[in-house]
Design an enzyme around this catalytic site. Structure first.
Site, PDB file in Angstrom:
ATOM      1  N   ASP A  27       0.813  -1.218   0.000  1.00 32.17           N
ATOM      2  CA  ASP A  27       0.000   0.000   0.000  1.00 32.17           C
ATOM      3  C   ASP A  27       0.844   1.264   0.000  1.00 32.17           C
ATOM      4  O   ASP A  27       0.304   2.376  -0.034  1.00 32.17           O
ATOM      5  CB  ASP A  27      -0.978   0.007   1.183  1.00 32.17           C
ATOM      6  CG  ASP A  27      -0.299  -0.102   2.541  1.00 32.17           C
ATOM      7  OD1 ASP A  27       0.663  -0.864   2.670  1.00 32.17           O
ATOM      8  OD2 ASP A  27      -0.747   0.576   3.495  1.00 32.17           O
ATOM      9  N   HIS A  28       2.162   1.098  -0.012  1.00 39.16           N
ATOM     10  CA  HIS A  28       3.073   2.245  -0.064  1.00 39.16           C
ATOM     11  C   HIS A  28       3.928   2.268  -1.341  1.00 39.16           C
ATOM     12  O   HIS A  28       4.554   3.289  -1.624  1.00 39.16           O
ATOM     13  CB  HIS A  28       3.989   2.256   1.159  1.00 39.16           C
ATOM     14  CG  HIS A  28       3.251   2.472   2.442  1.00 39.16           C
ATOM     15  ND1 HIS A  28       3.253   3.671   3.128  1.00 39.16           N
ATOM     16  CD2 HIS A  28       2.461   1.647   3.167  1.00 39.16           C
ATOM     17  CE1 HIS A  28       2.504   3.561   4.219  1.00 39.16           C
ATOM     18  NE2 HIS A  28       2.013   2.339   4.259  1.00 39.16           N
TER      19      HIS A  28
END
Length: 308
Positions: A67-68
């Site tokens: 998610d990064h």
């Protein structure tokens, strides 16, 4: 200077929030921006903002959770299609090079600009003469960094009225005075910079933390910062769950802000279990600990005023 939140959800996107990405717009005359993390869909979020990829100079990745970083390959590839896209630096933990180079090799991707990938350790990782960036490792389930962005002090302002009284016309000597140099006129008269230039303005400090359980490095990176960006994945009473996953509650984020003496706290990286109304309640709870707290939404812009 301004922060634009391009994604404020933790783990996975929701209908209202994309996964993590934050842009820092730099002051004039730089007119560029830096990016902190690039979760899936970041380049789509950029399309809905005023930011253009050819103005992106540096990317800082906190850690390699999807998610990064899942938005990085597409964003880097698309940047090749923007006129004027110059060299780009990508800072991140060990493994970021293998991730990017592996995706590009397997997908046959070639960039039209120079990309420098820098795998970081704790300490100063950048000094461009206008800003310094320091990194320190946080307490998460995998190597994860936080970043302290330090603006150099800004020169004071010329006292134009006094200079006119002294008979000094605009020209190269103005620049010397502004840089703190005394100047000697043709008449032999000395004009001292301290007499015609106001004191320098302290530079701003912005701290952007990756995912983290409360730790000493969070406080050290945020010490006296103008603005702290801290995850608020979980709510009050969920401390055990936060510890198990290497995250923080909104109260723990507020406690870090209070301990560090920051001027403003921005909460982000909210669990997808929380709707907007619930996040409002979480914000109220955090403000009981640290009043100068706001909760980020996607596309929220937060100005960072000059230090007084």
């Amino acid at each position: 200077m301004q922060l634009t939140f391009l994604g404020t959800s933790a783990g996975r996107p929701t209908k209202d929030r994309n996964v993590t990405s934050i842009a820092l717009s730099l002051p004039e005359p730089m007119n560029s921006f830096w990016l902190f993390d690039a979760g899936e869909g970041t380049q789509h979020r950029l399309m809905g903002s005023k930011l253009k990829l050819n103005k992106l100079d540096n990317i800082f990745v906190t850690h390699l959770h999807g998610d990064h970083v899942y938005g990085l390959p597409g964003l880097l590839s698309s940047r090749s299609y923007f006129d004027g896209a110059g060299p780009l630096k990508l800072f991140g933990p060990s493994g970021i090079r293998a991730f990017i180079e592996g995706v590009f090799r397997l997908s046959g991707t070639h960039l039209a600009y120079d990309l420098e990938i820098i795998e970081i350790t704790s300490g100063q990782i950048l000094d461009d003469g206008k800003f310094k960036v320091e990194a320190a490792e946080l307490d998460h389930r995998m190597p994860c960094f936080g970043f302290r962005i330090i603006e150099y002090p800004q020169p004071g302002q010329l006292n134009m009225e006094r200079l006119a009284e002294l008979g000094l016309a605009p020209g190269p000597l103005y620049g010397k005075l502004k840089q703190g140099e005394d100047v000697t006129l043709a008449s032999g008269e000395i004009i001292r910079a301290a007499d015609v230039v106001s004191p320098p303005t302290a530079g701003r400090v912005i701290t952007v933390l990756g995912d983290t359980y409360p730790c000493g490095n969070s406080i050290a990176l945020a010490k006296d910062a103008n603005l702290l960006v801290h995850e608020g994945t979980f709510g009050p009473g969920m401390e055990a769950k936060a510890a198990a996953y290497g995250h923080s509650t909104v109260l723990q984020a507020a406690e870090t802000a209070a301990s560090a003496g920051v001027k403003q706290l921005v909460l982000t990286h909210f669990s997808s279990r929380f709707d907007k109304e619930t996040i409002g309640s979480l914000l109220d709870a955090a403000r009981e600990v640290f009043p100068h707290t706001i909760a980020a939404d996607d596309y929220m812009e937060v100005d960072i005023p000059k230090s007084v």
